[in-house]
Scaffold this motif. Structure first.
Motif, PDB file in Angstrom:
ATOM      1  N   PRO A 145      -5.390  14.751 130.692  1.00  0.00           N
ATOM      2  CA  PRO A 145      -4.274  14.006 130.100  1.00  0.00           C
ATOM      3  C   PRO A 145      -4.402  12.501 130.319  1.00  0.00           C
ATOM      4  CG  PRO A 145      -3.594  15.224 132.067  1.00  0.00           C
ATOM      5  CD  PRO A 145      -4.996  15.626 131.788  1.00  0.00           C
TER       6      PRO A 145
ATOM      7  N   TYR B  39       0.622  14.977 128.913  1.00  0.00           N
ATOM      8  CA  TYR B  39       1.173  15.783 130.011  1.00  0.00           C
ATOM      9  C   TYR B  39       2.202  16.779 129.483  1.00  0.00           C
ATOM     10  CZ  TYR B  39      -1.166  13.989 134.105  1.00  0.00           C
ATOM     11  OH  TYR B  39      -2.117  13.722 135.058  1.00  0.00           O
TER      12      TYR B  39
ATOM     13  N   TRP C  33       6.531  17.440 133.720  1.00  0.00           N
ATOM     14  CA  TRP C  33       5.308  17.672 132.937  1.00  0.00           C
ATOM     15  C   TRP C  33       4.091  17.333 133.797  1.00  0.00           C
ATOM     16  CZ3 TRP C  33       7.552  14.194 128.487  1.00  0.00           C
ATOM     17  CH2 TRP C  33       8.638  14.865 127.902  1.00  0.00           C
ATOM     18  N   GLY C  34       4.180  16.231 134.531  1.00  0.00           N
ATOM     19  CA  GLY C  34       3.086  15.844 135.429  1.00  0.00           C
ATOM     20  C   GLY C  34       2.872  16.881 136.513  1.00  0.00           C
TER      21      GLY C  34
ATOM     22  N   GLY D 139       1.319  19.952 135.130  1.00  0.00           N
ATOM     23  CA  GLY D 139      -0.047  19.685 134.668  1.00  0.00           C
ATOM     24  C   GLY D 139      -1.029  19.505 135.813  1.00  0.00           C
TER      25      GLY D 139
ATOM     26  N   GLY E 272      -0.473  14.648 139.128  1.00  0.00           N
ATOM     27  CA  GLY E 272       0.108  14.559 137.786  1.00  0.00           C
ATOM     28  C   GLY E 272       1.391  13.748 137.787  1.00  0.00           C
TER      29      GLY E 272
ATOM     30  N   VAL F  97       1.959  10.205 135.880  1.00  0.00           N
ATOM     31  CA  VAL F  97       3.048   9.956 134.930  1.00  0.00           C
ATOM     32  C   VAL F  97       3.808   8.692 135.334  1.00  0.00           C
ATOM     33  CG1 VAL F  97       5.318  10.804 134.190  1.00  0.00           C
ATOM     34  CG2 VAL F  97       3.323  12.317 134.084  1.00  0.00           C
TER      35      VAL F  97
END
Ligand code: FMN
Length: 348
Positions: free
Chosen positions: A8, A14, A307-308, A311, A316, A320
């Motif tokens: 990503p 992400y 999301w981070g 991921g 992550g 982010v």
């Protein structure tokens, strides 16, 4: 789920990685609200907020640092309180705490954290903030609050916009709200009584409970989930030190206004001495800049951090935050803003 996607490079990447990794039901729970009328209003309000380029301004030596309740932070983006983070990654809240610290920022631990408060606080390496959900009674709320205090938190965010239990997610056996008492038995309703007014809302906090909470602690106390300027003023009158303008990411009341639209009236109602933070729908550093330009002193980031986390764990989340910060810096430079203070409306 085992999915291979390219590494990503953006927040949107992400989001896609998290969508691919998480079970569809969990993804839906996380994403809930983004496409509600309120969630769409959040997005539309950010998209409609212009930022004015000011080329040739000398912004050398600029920075994103802020001071919030006496603490120096590298940037104005706190990790929003988000329940049950071990649903998204085995390292859960600890990973978020490490990432917040690595990015010189702050994390707000949810009442519904899936790891013990002191474990998270140790990973944070600095005293984190604590988000309080009312526990149905003053006694139960106090017990939860005392557990957070024992872990050494430095500020309290009292969330009041989600008193009615709506979540339909069934938690896996190994993930739970480990800092709470065992759930109380539901209130028995008489014939003709309403589950909402006579059941859930009997256990919801009131303004008097806020005054009670204020008397419990000298720590900075913020009220989260405020959208009406009169409520912000009342909160300050009852001793709150800050306000978090939020519609819970569009998840609670589909008809609620965009938090960005509600912000300016609240900032002007409480006056310049009271920090006003904002969340709901921030997906980029440009959105952060827009919120600051509309009067926010700082912002909370919810789903993008998760999301981070989903991921790539702590890395992550940190990435982010770094992406958001880079975007904010670029946007500030293009608009001739050398500091967060210079963004605020009315600043020279
Ligand atoms: C899955 C999920 C769980 C959440 N859990 C909490 C919580 O435990 N306490 C709380 O105050 N807010 C909670 N929130 C709301 C967030 O703190 C924040 O207000 C919201 O996510 C901001 O919007 P954003 O996700 O668009 O950044 C939750 C939000 C989501 C999406």
């Amino acid at each position: 789920m085992n999915v291979t996607l390219p590494a990503p490079r953006s927040i949107a990447d992400y989001r896609e990685l998290a969508r691919a990794r998480l079970h569809p039901e969990l993804w839906q729970y996380l994403d809930d609200g983004r496409d509600s009328p309120c969630g769409r209003a959040n997005r539309a309000a950010f998209d409609a907020a212009p930022l004015m380029p000011r080329p040739l301004t000398d912004v050398r030596g600029g920075h994103t640092r802020i001071e919030l309740f006496g603490e120096l932070l590298g940037h104005p983006m706190l990790l929003a309180p988000l329940a049950y983070q071990r649903l998204y990654h085995p390292d859960g809240e600890q990973a978020s705490a490490m990432a917040a610290n690595a990015q010189d920022g702050q994390m707000i631990i949810s009442s519904l954290a899936s790891q013990p408060f002191d474990t998270i606080a140790r990973a944070a390496e600095r005293a984190p903030w604590f988000q309080l959900y009312w526990q149905g009674s003053r006694d139960a709320t106090r017990r939860l609050f005392d557990r957070a205090l024992a872990a050494g938190v430095r500020a309290v965010v009292f969330t009041v916009d989600a008193p009615v239990k709506q979540s339909a997610l069934a938690l896996p056996a190994q993930v739970g709200a480990v800092n709470l008492d065992a759930p109380a038995r539901p209130i028995a309703l008489a014939d003709g009584q309403s589950q909402v007014f006579d059941g859930w809302m009997v256990q919801a906090p009131t303004w008097d409970d806020l005054a009670w909470l204020r008397d419990l602690t000298p720590l900075p106390l913020l009220l989260k989930g405020v959208l009406h300027p009169d409520d912000a003023v009342q909160a300050v009158r009852r001793g709150c030190d800050g306000i978090v303008v939020s519609n819970h990411g569009g998840r609670v009341l589909p008809g609620a206004p965009a938090s960005l639209s509600a912000l300016p009236a609240i900032v002007s109602a409480v006056g310049p001495g009271v920090p006003v933070l904002l969340d709901s729908g921030i997906d980029s550093g440009i959105d952060v800049h827009r919120a600051l330009a509309a009067g926010a002193h700082a912002v909370l980031i919810g789903r993008p951090c998760i999301w981070g986390l989903a991921g790539n764990g702590a890395l992550g989340v940190a990435q982010v935050m770094r992406l958001l910060r880079d975007e904010l810096e670029q946007s500030m430079a293009l608009c001739g803003h050398a500091s967060v203070a210079a963004i605020r409306p009315g600043s020279p």
